[in-house]
Design a protein around this motif. Sequence first.
Motif, PDB file in Angstrom:
ATOM      1  N   SER A 188     -12.714  -2.340  -2.791  1.00 42.27           N
ATOM      2  CA  SER A 188     -12.279  -1.924  -1.457  1.00 42.27           C
ATOM      3  C   SER A 188     -13.431  -1.948  -0.462  1.00 42.27           C
ATOM      4  O   SER A 188     -13.253  -2.320   0.696  1.00 42.27           O
ATOM      5  CB  SER A 188     -11.685  -0.513  -1.511  1.00 42.27           C
ATOM      6  N   PRO A 193      -9.839  -2.962   2.961  1.00 43.14           N
ATOM      7  CA  PRO A 193      -8.799  -1.993   2.601  1.00 43.14           C
ATOM      8  C   PRO A 193      -7.475  -2.590   2.162  1.00 43.14           C
ATOM      9  O   PRO A 193      -6.636  -1.875   1.617  1.00 43.14           O
ATOM     10  CB  PRO A 193      -8.625  -1.190   3.895  1.00 43.14           C
ATOM     11  N   GLU A 194      -7.269  -3.882   2.401  1.00 45.69           N
ATOM     12  CA  GLU A 194      -6.006  -4.497   1.987  1.00 45.69           C
ATOM     13  C   GLU A 194      -6.104  -5.195   0.640  1.00 45.69           C
ATOM     14  O   GLU A 194      -5.193  -5.917   0.232  1.00 45.69           O
ATOM     15  CB  GLU A 194      -5.546  -5.491   3.054  1.00 45.69           C
ATOM     16  N   THR A 195      -7.184  -4.950  -0.087  1.00 49.27           N
ATOM     17  CA  THR A 195      -7.351  -5.523  -1.412  1.00 49.27           C
ATOM     18  C   THR A 195      -6.245  -5.042  -2.342  1.00 49.27           C
ATOM     19  O   THR A 195      -5.902  -3.855  -2.362  1.00 49.27           O
ATOM     20  CB  THR A 195      -8.720  -5.126  -1.995  1.00 49.27           C
ATOM     21  N   GLY A 196      -5.686  -5.967  -3.114  1.00 49.86           N
ATOM     22  CA  GLY A 196      -4.616  -5.628  -4.050  1.00 49.86           C
ATOM     23  C   GLY A 196      -4.913  -6.147  -5.441  1.00 49.86           C
ATOM     24  O   GLY A 196      -5.772  -7.015  -5.631  1.00 49.86           O
ATOM     25  N   ASP A 220      -7.924 -10.057  -1.553  1.00 48.24           N
ATOM     26  CA  ASP A 220      -7.494  -9.584  -0.240  1.00 48.24           C
ATOM     27  C   ASP A 220      -6.512 -10.596   0.340  1.00 48.24           C
ATOM     28  O   ASP A 220      -6.301 -11.673  -0.244  1.00 48.24           O
ATOM     29  CB  ASP A 220      -8.699  -9.334   0.670  1.00 48.24           C
ATOM     30  N   PRO A 221      -5.867 -10.287   1.449  1.00 48.59           N
ATOM     31  CA  PRO A 221      -4.858 -11.208   1.997  1.00 48.59           C
ATOM     32  C   PRO A 221      -5.407 -12.585   2.357  1.00 48.59           C
ATOM     33  O   PRO A 221      -4.638 -13.557   2.412  1.00 48.59           O
ATOM     34  CB  PRO A 221      -4.356 -10.471   3.239  1.00 48.59           C
ATOM     35  N   ARG A 310      -5.615   4.895  -0.979  1.00 50.85           N
ATOM     36  CA  ARG A 310      -5.855   3.481  -1.308  1.00 50.85           C
ATOM     37  C   ARG A 310      -6.378   3.361  -2.739  1.00 50.85           C
ATOM     38  O   ARG A 310      -5.939   2.500  -3.513  1.00 50.85           O
ATOM     39  CB  ARG A 310      -6.858   2.894  -0.314  1.00 50.85           C
TER      40      ARG A 310
END
Length: 324
Positions: A188, A193-196, A220-221, A310
């Motif tokens: 992260s 913060p958009e890491t999945g 990430d996206p 998160r």
Amino acid sequence: MTDRVLRTGVLGCAAIARRTTLPALAADPSVRLVAVASRSRAKAEDVARAFGCEAVTGYAELLARDDIDAVYVPLPPALHTEWVGRALAAGKHVLAEKPLTTNLADAAELVAAARTAGLLLMENFAFLHHGQHDAVRALVDEGAIGEVRHLTAEFGFPPLPSGDIRYDPALGGGALLDAGVYTLRAASLYLGPETGVHGAVLRTDPGTGVDTAGAALVADPAGRTGQLSFGFDRAYRCAVTLWGSEGTLTLDRAFTAPPTLRPVLRLTRQDLTEERTLPAGHQFGSLISHFARTALDGGDLKTPGEDLLRQATLVDAVRQAAGG
């Protein structure tokens, strides 16, 4: 800067508290360590003598005191939901040992309680407050390795004594909640913060029922990827590498740099390999200072809650990707 002090108590006498966070609490001029609580009177007295504070028998007794503004909670993860919740209900700011909880649902409940009460709730990821990570981010921002394409984060160490709580599933044991959470937090930090989570494996010990090792693929996206590895069944390793379009940056003590260590940051490009010795940093001291300053001065209470949610989301996602 306020001239007040944060009157602080400690719920539990865990080894990590005695080794790292309690010394930082006792040394910070913006904190007054008031009391430490244990279910064992003898253990509380032993720790209290070492750190110059009062011994309290029982966690509820400490929370009932009106001379304590905040608590540090180094209890086993499975006990956090109850005692962090009770601390917030008692009007105390909370610094909780990582992980905050064992699952997202409990984390969301605690974050909501903190927000409703206007209290600070933070997770004890001290490595985020070490200057070596500031140095890495500065070099990335300068374009030292071009555009970041991939992160590798690894944290592992040899097997623990057989009676260690990390082998107890009822207390929230397992490598994911102990070592893996560091690698997820690093993902992260560096990928955003958009890491999945896009895949994971957890290896479970049939004797104890806890995971002793694992790995996860994150992204990430924008398609920047990360490979995370962790466990307590291997030789010690504690490293983060950022692989960019024009080079790499590596820290070899990314999560556990002691106060006297001058970390080495390795920068590699096609025509250059450079090792930079960075200043020593007291990451636990810096975290305690940040926690106390935020609580005393009414600082940002929103961001720590977002970070907690998160992180808990990623932990649940690793379990789900690994088959539950």
